[in-house]
Design a protein around this motif. Structure first.
Motif, PDB file in Angstrom:
ATOM      1  N   ALA A  87       0.837  -1.202   0.000  1.00 45.25           N
ATOM      2  CA  ALA A  87       0.000   0.000   0.000  1.00 45.25           C
ATOM      3  C   ALA A  87       0.871   1.250   0.000  1.00 45.25           C
ATOM      4  N   PHE A  88       1.939   1.231   0.792  1.00 46.28           N
ATOM      5  CA  PHE A  88       2.892   2.342   0.828  1.00 46.28           C
ATOM      6  C   PHE A  88       3.516   2.568  -0.549  1.00 46.28           C
ATOM      7  N   PHE A  89       3.845   1.492  -1.250  1.00 43.53           N
ATOM      8  CA  PHE A  89       4.457   1.586  -2.576  1.00 43.53           C
ATOM      9  C   PHE A  89       3.434   1.845  -3.689  1.00 43.53           C
ATOM     10  N   GLY A  90       2.138   1.841  -3.377  1.00 47.44           N
ATOM     11  CA  GLY A  90       1.106   2.088  -4.388  1.00 47.44           C
ATOM     12  C   GLY A  90       0.684   0.829  -5.129  1.00 47.44           C
ATOM     13  N   MET A  91       0.702  -0.302  -4.416  1.00 49.18           N
ATOM     14  CA  MET A  91       0.334  -1.577  -5.022  1.00 49.18           C
ATOM     15  C   MET A  91      -0.612  -2.333  -4.096  1.00 49.18           C
ATOM     16  N   VAL A  92      -1.153  -3.413  -4.609  1.00 51.14           N
ATOM     17  CA  VAL A  92      -2.034  -4.276  -3.836  1.00 51.14           C
ATOM     18  C   VAL A  92      -1.779  -5.721  -4.253  1.00 51.14           C
ATOM     19  N   ARG A  93      -1.998  -6.638  -3.304  1.00 52.11           N
ATOM     20  CA  ARG A  93      -1.792  -8.070  -3.580  1.00 52.11           C
ATOM     21  C   ARG A  93      -3.138  -8.762  -3.661  1.00 52.11           C
ATOM     22  N   LYS A  94      -3.312  -9.525  -4.711  1.00 55.59           N
ATOM     23  CA  LYS A  94      -4.461 -10.410  -4.884  1.00 55.59           C
ATOM     24  C   LYS A  94      -3.881 -11.806  -5.037  1.00 55.59           C
ATOM     25  N   GLU A  95      -3.847 -12.557  -3.908  1.00 56.39           N
ATOM     26  CA  GLU A  95      -3.179 -13.870  -3.880  1.00 56.39           C
ATOM     27  C   GLU A  95      -1.705 -13.683  -4.243  1.00 56.39           C
ATOM     28  N   LEU A  96      -1.274 -14.262  -5.367  1.00 59.18           N
ATOM     29  CA  LEU A  96       0.130 -14.098  -5.799  1.00 59.18           C
ATOM     30  C   LEU A  96       0.281 -13.053  -6.896  1.00 59.18           C
ATOM     31  N   ASN A  97      -0.768 -12.298  -7.176  1.00 56.96           N
ATOM     32  CA  ASN A  97      -0.686 -11.220  -8.157  1.00 56.96           C
ATOM     33  C   ASN A  97      -0.515  -9.900  -7.428  1.00 56.96           C
ATOM     34  N   ILE A  98       0.497  -9.159  -7.804  1.00 54.85           N
ATOM     35  CA  ILE A  98       0.737  -7.846  -7.211  1.00 54.85           C
ATOM     36  C   ILE A  98       0.533  -6.814  -8.304  1.00 54.85           C
ATOM     37  N   LEU A  99      -0.405  -5.914  -8.060  1.00 58.44           N
ATOM     38  CA  LEU A  99      -0.869  -4.983  -9.084  1.00 58.44           C
ATOM     39  C   LEU A  99      -0.709  -3.542  -8.625  1.00 58.44           C
ATOM     40  N   PRO A 100      -0.485  -2.637  -9.583  1.00 63.11           N
ATOM     41  CA  PRO A 100      -0.431  -1.220  -9.210  1.00 63.11           C
ATOM     42  C   PRO A 100      -1.826  -0.698  -8.889  1.00 63.11           C
ATOM     43  N   LEU A 101      -1.908   0.174  -7.904  1.00 67.11           N
ATOM     44  CA  LEU A 101      -3.163   0.858  -7.618  1.00 67.11           C
ATOM     45  C   LEU A 101      -3.347   1.985  -8.636  1.00 67.11           C
ATOM     46  N   PRO A 102      -4.574   2.391  -8.916  1.00 70.18           N
ATOM     47  CA  PRO A 102      -4.795   3.461  -9.903  1.00 70.18           C
ATOM     48  C   PRO A 102      -4.062   4.755  -9.572  1.00 70.18           C
ATOM     49  N   GLU A 103      -3.871   5.030  -8.273  1.00 69.43           N
ATOM     50  CA  GLU A 103      -3.223   6.296  -7.878  1.00 69.43           C
ATOM     51  C   GLU A 103      -1.695   6.235  -7.875  1.00 69.43           C
ATOM     52  N   LEU A 104      -1.118   5.126  -8.311  1.00 74.03           N
ATOM     53  CA  LEU A 104       0.346   5.023  -8.355  1.00 74.03           C
ATOM     54  C   LEU A 104       0.907   6.051  -9.332  1.00 74.03           C
ATOM     55  N   ASN A 105       1.840   6.883  -8.845  1.00 71.80           N
ATOM     56  CA  ASN A 105       2.466   7.889  -9.704  1.00 71.80           C
ATOM     57  C   ASN A 105       3.824   8.274  -9.122  1.00 71.80           C
ATOM     58  N   MET A 106       4.674   8.821  -9.973  1.00 72.00           N
ATOM     59  CA  MET A 106       6.048   9.149  -9.569  1.00 72.00           C
ATOM     60  C   MET A 106       6.111  10.265  -8.537  1.00 72.00           C
ATOM     61  N   ARG A 107       5.183  11.172  -8.548  1.00 71.18           N
ATOM     62  CA  ARG A 107       5.219  12.298  -7.612  1.00 71.18           C
ATOM     63  C   ARG A 107       4.990  11.827  -6.181  1.00 71.18           C
ATOM     64  N   GLU A 108       4.052  10.904  -5.982  1.00 70.54           N
ATOM     65  CA  GLU A 108       3.704  10.460  -4.640  1.00 70.54           C
ATOM     66  C   GLU A 108       4.392   9.166  -4.221  1.00 70.54           C
ATOM     67  N   HIS A 109       4.947   8.438  -5.146  1.00 71.78           N
ATOM     68  CA  HIS A 109       5.587   7.156  -4.843  1.00 71.78           C
ATOM     69  C   HIS A 109       7.034   7.220  -5.339  1.00 71.78           C
ATOM     70  N   ILE A 110       7.891   7.726  -4.463  1.00 69.69           N
ATOM     71  CA  ILE A 110       9.255   8.046  -4.884  1.00 69.69           C
ATOM     72  C   ILE A 110      10.099   6.828  -5.221  1.00 69.69           C
ATOM     73  N   TRP A 111       9.626   5.625  -4.908  1.00 71.92           N
ATOM     74  CA  TRP A 111      10.389   4.434  -5.292  1.00 71.92           C
ATOM     75  C   TRP A 111      10.443   4.288  -6.811  1.00 71.92           C
ATOM     76  N   LEU A 112       9.554   4.983  -7.522  1.00 75.60           N
ATOM     77  CA  LEU A 112       9.550   4.913  -8.986  1.00 75.60           C
ATOM     78  C   LEU A 112      10.666   5.745  -9.613  1.00 75.60           C
ATOM     79  N   LYS A 113      11.388   6.492  -8.790  1.00 76.34           N
ATOM     80  CA  LYS A 113      12.502   7.308  -9.276  1.00 76.34           C
ATOM     81  C   LYS A 113      13.814   6.569  -9.052  1.00 76.34           C
TER      82      LYS A 113
END
Length: 169
Positions: A87-113
């Motif tokens: 959640a902190f990284f802007g993702m969610v887990r569905k079983e073994l699938n890890i997906l980006p959340l719609p609000e994932l973006n470089m400005r708010e999720h600095i791990w993308l830099k």
């Protein structure tokens, strides 16, 4: 108290970390706190090597690894720790699938830099999951951060190489 008792007690909610925090208290911390506090990740995702930021964190040894094999509660709580960090990284887990959340973006999720301590945190998480007998989850997380980081961000090849290496300790 030895390392095994510290990690297992912490993960079962029976013992605090070195600052007196219980695992469920860390799970409830804000994203701001997760970003700016550097001494909790070693407790949520222990590995055999000492980190630079928390000399008080216990190290993951053979006894602790064996406990994760045999104790579903430990693995489940580590999965919950992963969900908090996802959640902190802007993702969610569905079983073994890890997906980006719609609000994932470089400005708010600095791990993308490029660079930064969150890339090291990601390596630690992958390695800890693998060593705590959650290899499929480690591989799913590694693949997700690699795919998302290189398509939606500007993650360096060096970070990606560390992430790939982390799942093969």
């Amino acid at each position: 108290m030895g390392y095994a008792e510290k990690i297992i007690g912490f993960y079962k909610g029976e013992a605090p970390d070195h600052c007196g925090r219980q695992i469920d208290e860390i799970w409830q911390m804000s994203h701001f706190w997760l970003e700016h506090t550097h001494d909790y990740i070693q407790w949520l995702f222990p590995i055999p090597e000492a980190g630079r930021f928390n000399g008080f964190a216990p190290l993951l040894g053979a006894e602790e690894q064996a406990a994760f094999v045999s104790d579903e509660m430990l693995r489940g709580n580590q999965q919950h720790s992963l969900d908090v960090m996802l959640a902190f990284f802007g993702m969610v887990r569905k079983e073994l699938n890890i997906l980006p959340l719609p609000e994932l973006n470089m400005r708010e999720h600095i791990w993308l830099k490029r660079g930064g301590h969150n890339h090291q945190r990601i390596s630690r998480i992958i390695r800890s999951l693998h060593l705590c007998h959650q290899t499929e989850l480690a591989a799913a997380f590694q693949q997700a951060v690699e795919d998302i980081g290189t398509t939606q961000g500007v993650v360096s090849e060096q970070s990606v190489a560390y992430w790939r290496a982390a799942k093969n300790p």
